[in-house]
Each structure stands twice: as C-alpha cells, then as structure tokens.
Design a protein around this motif. Structure first.
Motif, PDB file in Angstrom:
ATOM      1  N   TYR A 102      33.042  46.660  35.771  1.00 14.33           N
ATOM      2  CA  TYR A 102      33.365  45.268  36.050  1.00 14.33           C
ATOM      3  C   TYR A 102      32.159  44.352  36.072  1.00 14.33           C
ATOM      4  O   TYR A 102      32.316  43.152  35.922  1.00 14.33           O
ATOM      5  N   SER A 154      36.609  38.644  35.814  1.00 16.03           N
ATOM      6  CA  SER A 154      37.112  39.703  36.689  1.00 16.03           C
ATOM      7  C   SER A 154      38.624  39.839  36.587  1.00 16.03           C
ATOM      8  O   SER A 154      39.156  40.953  36.541  1.00 16.03           O
ATOM      9  N   ILE A 192      34.583  47.397  40.966  1.00 18.74           N
ATOM     10  CA  ILE A 192      35.726  46.513  41.229  1.00 18.74           C
ATOM     11  C   ILE A 192      35.704  45.992  42.664  1.00 18.74           C
ATOM     12  O   ILE A 192      36.131  44.867  42.923  1.00 18.74           O
ATOM     13  N   LEU A 252      37.171  52.645  38.025  1.00 13.59           N
ATOM     14  CA  LEU A 252      37.026  51.184  38.015  1.00 13.59           C
ATOM     15  C   LEU A 252      35.718  50.883  38.749  1.00 13.59           C
ATOM     16  O   LEU A 252      35.685  50.683  39.967  1.00 13.59           O
ATOM     17  N   TRP A 312      40.672  43.075  35.270  1.00 14.93           N
ATOM     18  CA  TRP A 312      41.715  43.680  36.092  1.00 14.93           C
ATOM     19  C   TRP A 312      43.004  43.821  35.285  1.00 14.93           C
ATOM     20  O   TRP A 312      43.659  44.871  35.309  1.00 14.93           O
TER      21      TRP A 312
END
Length: 178
Positions: free
Chosen positions: A44, A86, A110, A107, A90
């Motif tokens: 991320y 972001s 995140i 992930l 997602w």
C-alpha cells in the motif's frame, strides 16, 4: 499441501512501532510459496521502490506482487491523493481476494492507511468477516492497526521498538529494510 476445503484460513495482524512487520509477513509469504501455495502481496505504501523482497518474489512463479502506493505518506505533499490511492488499492485488494485464486494474501502497510483514516478498520473487519474465503490466509501489516481489525484477526503480533538504528542516524539499509 492441505486442500482448501480442509484448511482453516487464519488472519494475522503485524502492528506496532518496532521493525519487522513487513519482514515477518514476507517470511510467511515465502514459506507459503515454498509449500506450493499461491501467494498475493499488495503493498500500500512503497510504490515504485525497488525492494529486495519484490526482486526475490520474481524468482517464484507462484507469487504475484503489486507495489501500488504513492510512497511514504509521512512525506506527502498531497494527502487527498494518498487517500484516493489507498481507496483504489483497497478496492483492487478486495477484487483480487474475491477471485479466490490465492491461498495467502499479504496486505502490506494497510494498517497505516487506517491510522490516517483513509480506510476504516470497521470496513476491513467487515470484509474479512463476511467475504474473505474461510480457507484463505490473510496478513495485514503496518502501525496503528485498528481495534476492529485486531478483534477479527486470529493472531495479532505487536512489534515493540527497543532500539532502532535510525534513531542513531543510520538510514534505512538495502537488504535489511528494503
């Protein structure tokens, strides 16, 4: 390798101020890949950085790697763009998980996005509870894991910083931090 219909997928959260959250998740990812699992890693924050872990993943045909962020958010000049990015990552993450093509999904970072309020912990927890395949393993990394995410996780590890090279003026070192 355990068949999916016999596997109990677990959700792990690696959080805290200490080093090792992503490193631990990547260790699990490479372990799973070595066991024949199909692995997905979505980063991320790191963005276009050339990292050792991404280069190592290229040696595996069963690891899919996406570094999608805009870079380190504490250096941001455009928080609205970071929020938008972001949210897009997602949505991409949810779509990839719902394909059910992967045995383990990481992930990476995140939790930072939750800490900044760009993705809510409740939204992530609801997705895990209601839509993540029961046999899929999931790892979420980054500081500031939200309480809702911690509650839905099966295993939560908080990395505690005792001492860090950065506080001694030593910059991040290739091969150790990236």
């Amino acid at each position: 390798m355990k068949q999916r219909d016999k596997r109990q997928g677990i959700t792990l959260v690696h959080t805290g101020d200490g080093k090792g959250k992503s490193s631990s998740a990547f260790g699990v990812a490479f372990r799973a890949a070595g066991s024949g699992f199909k692995v997905l890693v979505i980063q991320y924050i790191k963005g276009k950085w050339k990292t050792g872990e991404a280069q190592a993943a290229e040696k595996f045909d069963n690891i899919e790697w996406h570094s999608l962020g805009d870079g380190f958010t504490w250096d941001t000049q455009n928080p609205e763009q970071d929020r938008k990015t972001s949210r897009e990552i997602w949505e991409f993450s949810k779509q990839k998980i719902l394909t059910q093509d992967y045995d383990l999904v990481v992930l990476d970072e995140i939790n930072y996005c939750c800490g900044y309020g760009w993705i809510s912990g409740a939204e992530i927890a609801d997705f895990i509870r209601e839509q993540k395949p029961a046999w899929m393993h999931l790892i979420l990394t980054g500081r500031n894991a939200q309480e809702a995410v911690i509650e839905v996780a099966d295993t939560v590890t908080e990395m505690k910083m005792v001492k860090h090279a950065y506080s001694q003026g030593i910059k991040a070192q290739q091969g150790v931090e990236f």
